[in-house]
Design a protein around this motif. Structure first.
Motif, mmCIF file in Angstrom:
data_model
loop_
_atom_site.group_PDB
_atom_site.id
_atom_site.type_symbol
_atom_site.label_atom_id
_atom_site.label_comp_id
_atom_site.label_asym_id
_atom_site.label_seq_id
_atom_site.Cartn_x
_atom_site.Cartn_y
_atom_site.Cartn_z
ATOM 1 N N ARG A 167 -37.099 16.071 43.094
ATOM 2 C CA ARG A 167 -35.762 16.480 42.649
ATOM 3 C C ARG A 167 -35.254 17.687 43.415
ATOM 4 N NH1 ARG A 167 -31.448 16.732 39.850
ATOM 5 N NH2 ARG A 167 -30.856 18.508 38.564
ATOM 6 N N ILE A 168 -36.090 18.681 43.650
ATOM 7 C CA ILE A 168 -35.591 19.910 44.287
ATOM 8 C C ILE A 168 -35.539 19.818 45.811
ATOM 9 C CG2 ILE A 168 -36.280 21.381 42.357
ATOM 10 C CD1 ILE A 168 -38.738 22.229 43.996
ATOM 11 N N THR A 191 -34.394 28.252 44.184
ATOM 12 C CA THR A 191 -35.265 29.081 43.345
ATOM 13 C C THR A 191 -36.554 28.354 42.992
ATOM 14 O OG1 THR A 191 -33.366 30.240 42.381
ATOM 15 C CG2 THR A 191 -35.427 30.292 41.129
ATOM 16 N N ARG A 192 -36.447 27.094 42.634
ATOM 17 C CA ARG A 192 -37.622 26.320 42.237
ATOM 18 C C ARG A 192 -38.550 26.026 43.422
ATOM 19 N NH1 ARG A 192 -36.951 27.931 38.013
ATOM 20 N NH2 ARG A 192 -38.933 28.720 38.749
ATOM 21 N N ARG A 193 -37.984 25.929 44.638
ATOM 22 C CA ARG A 193 -38.813 25.657 45.816
ATOM 23 C C ARG A 193 -39.778 26.798 46.106
ATOM 24 N NH1 ARG A 193 -33.691 23.776 49.360
ATOM 25 N NH2 ARG A 193 -33.430 21.665 48.477
ATOM 26 N N ASP A 243 -26.997 16.012 43.519
ATOM 27 C CA ASP A 243 -27.256 15.884 42.085
ATOM 28 C C ASP A 243 -28.013 17.074 41.516
ATOM 29 O OD1 ASP A 243 -26.950 14.337 39.712
ATOM 30 O OD2 ASP A 243 -29.087 13.825 39.801
ATOM 31 N N VAL A 244 -28.261 18.091 42.336
ATOM 32 C CA VAL A 244 -28.956 19.281 41.867
ATOM 33 C C VAL A 244 -28.242 20.518 42.403
ATOM 34 C CG1 VAL A 244 -30.581 19.254 43.816
ATOM 35 C CG2 VAL A 244 -31.216 20.439 41.700
ATOM 36 N N GLY A 296 -31.079 20.655 35.567
ATOM 37 C CA GLY A 296 -32.199 20.032 34.876
ATOM 38 C C GLY A 296 -33.401 19.983 35.801
ATOM 39 N N LEU A 297 -34.577 20.343 35.309
ATOM 40 C CA LEU A 297 -35.749 20.427 36.189
ATOM 41 C C LEU A 297 -36.288 19.053 36.577
ATOM 42 C CD1 LEU A 297 -37.709 22.364 37.613
ATOM 43 C CD2 LEU A 297 -39.173 22.253 35.580
ATOM 44 N N LEU A 298 -36.399 18.147 35.615
ATOM 45 C CA LEU A 298 -36.926 16.811 35.887
ATOM 46 C C LEU A 298 -35.775 15.827 36.109
ATOM 47 C CD1 LEU A 298 -39.661 16.590 33.097
ATOM 48 C CD2 LEU A 298 -39.928 17.413 35.449
#
Length: 252
Positions: A139-140, A154-156, A146-147, A192-194
């Motif tokens: 997703r990331i 940040t999540r990477r 879509d993200v 959304g994370l997932l």
């Protein structure tokens, strides 16, 4: 796996192949030690009377209250399974974190007597908790428009593209330790994370429910409580069915 009967608590050992080891559960489902401790205390007072399934059903109700969430009624009298079903867990009985369409999630929940509204409300449990890197890496790195770009960046930092499969990230970046409605606000902002989170707000039939909950936390909490109560009554073992396990991870 076949209902509200505590099969997930069974450890590996003939004839059991534990559900703990299936991909959606392994390393993600936590709190086994909490259930074990609670059951141990109950056994001291009422040996052989209260099932692991009942302890497992009461625990999330109490945990919800502790972090500011709702409470709900819990019927008691369940009995414990004498088997686990790794095959069912592997072949789609659990919702997939890779779900790319809200109708696939609706179908999975519907097979268990839960409505689309129940499904969206229950997904709001992701206002608390964490997910492993391998569950949201695609997703990331690959979800494009879509993200939210800043969120993905940040999540990477904590989820390298080729490493760190078990690294954890909060499902709700804003208020990860509180039961609130920021989860739904995150979805509207493409945070959304997932994939199975974001699909709830992606132009499909559940968008309106997400918007409703993002504007009405009281409605979210009441619907969440009702859905949890309904889920707690999915195919329980009662009467002479099943057993009462004194140790939740092993058969009598």
């Amino acid at each position: 796996m076949q209902g509200c009967e505590a099969s997930i608590l069974l450890d590996d050992g003939p004839p059991i192949i534990s559900e703990k080891n299936v991909l959606p559960n392994k390393g993600s489902v936590k709190g086994y030690e909490v259930i074990k401790a609670a059951k141990s205390e109950v056994e001291k007072l009422c040996p052989g009377v209260v099932s692991c399934a009942d302890v497992l059903t009461v625990a999330p109700r109490d945990a919800s209250e502790m972090v500011g969430g709702p409470s709900w009624s819990v019927k008691l009298g369940r009995r414990d399974s004498t088997s686990a079903s790794l095959l069912l867990a592997k072949t789609g009985a659990l919702p997939s974190f890779k779900a790319s369409r809200d109708d696939s999630l609706i179908s999975t929940f519907g097979d268990n007597g839960l409505s689309a509204r129940d499904m969206v409300a229950l997904s709001g449990a992701h206002t608390i908790g964490q997910a492993q890197c391998f569950l949201f890496r695609d997703r990331i790195y690959n979800n494009g428009s879509d993200v939210d770009a800043g969120f993905a960046s940040t999540r990477r930092r904590g989820c390298p593209i080729n490493d760190g499969n078990g690294n954890l990230a909060p499902l709700d970046l804003v208020t990860p330790n509180s039961f609130d409605y920021n989860y739904f606000k995150n979805l509207i902002q493409k945070k959304g994370l997932l994939e199975s989170d974001q699909v709830l707000f992606s132009g499909g039939s559940t968008d309106s429910i997400v918007r409703e909950y993002s504007n009405n936390p009281s409605k979210f909490k009441s619907d969440f409580a009702a859905a949890m109560e309904k889920m707690s009554e999915i195919r329980p073992l009662t009467g002479q069915e099943g057993v009462i396990r004194r140790i939740c991870g092993a058969l009598p």
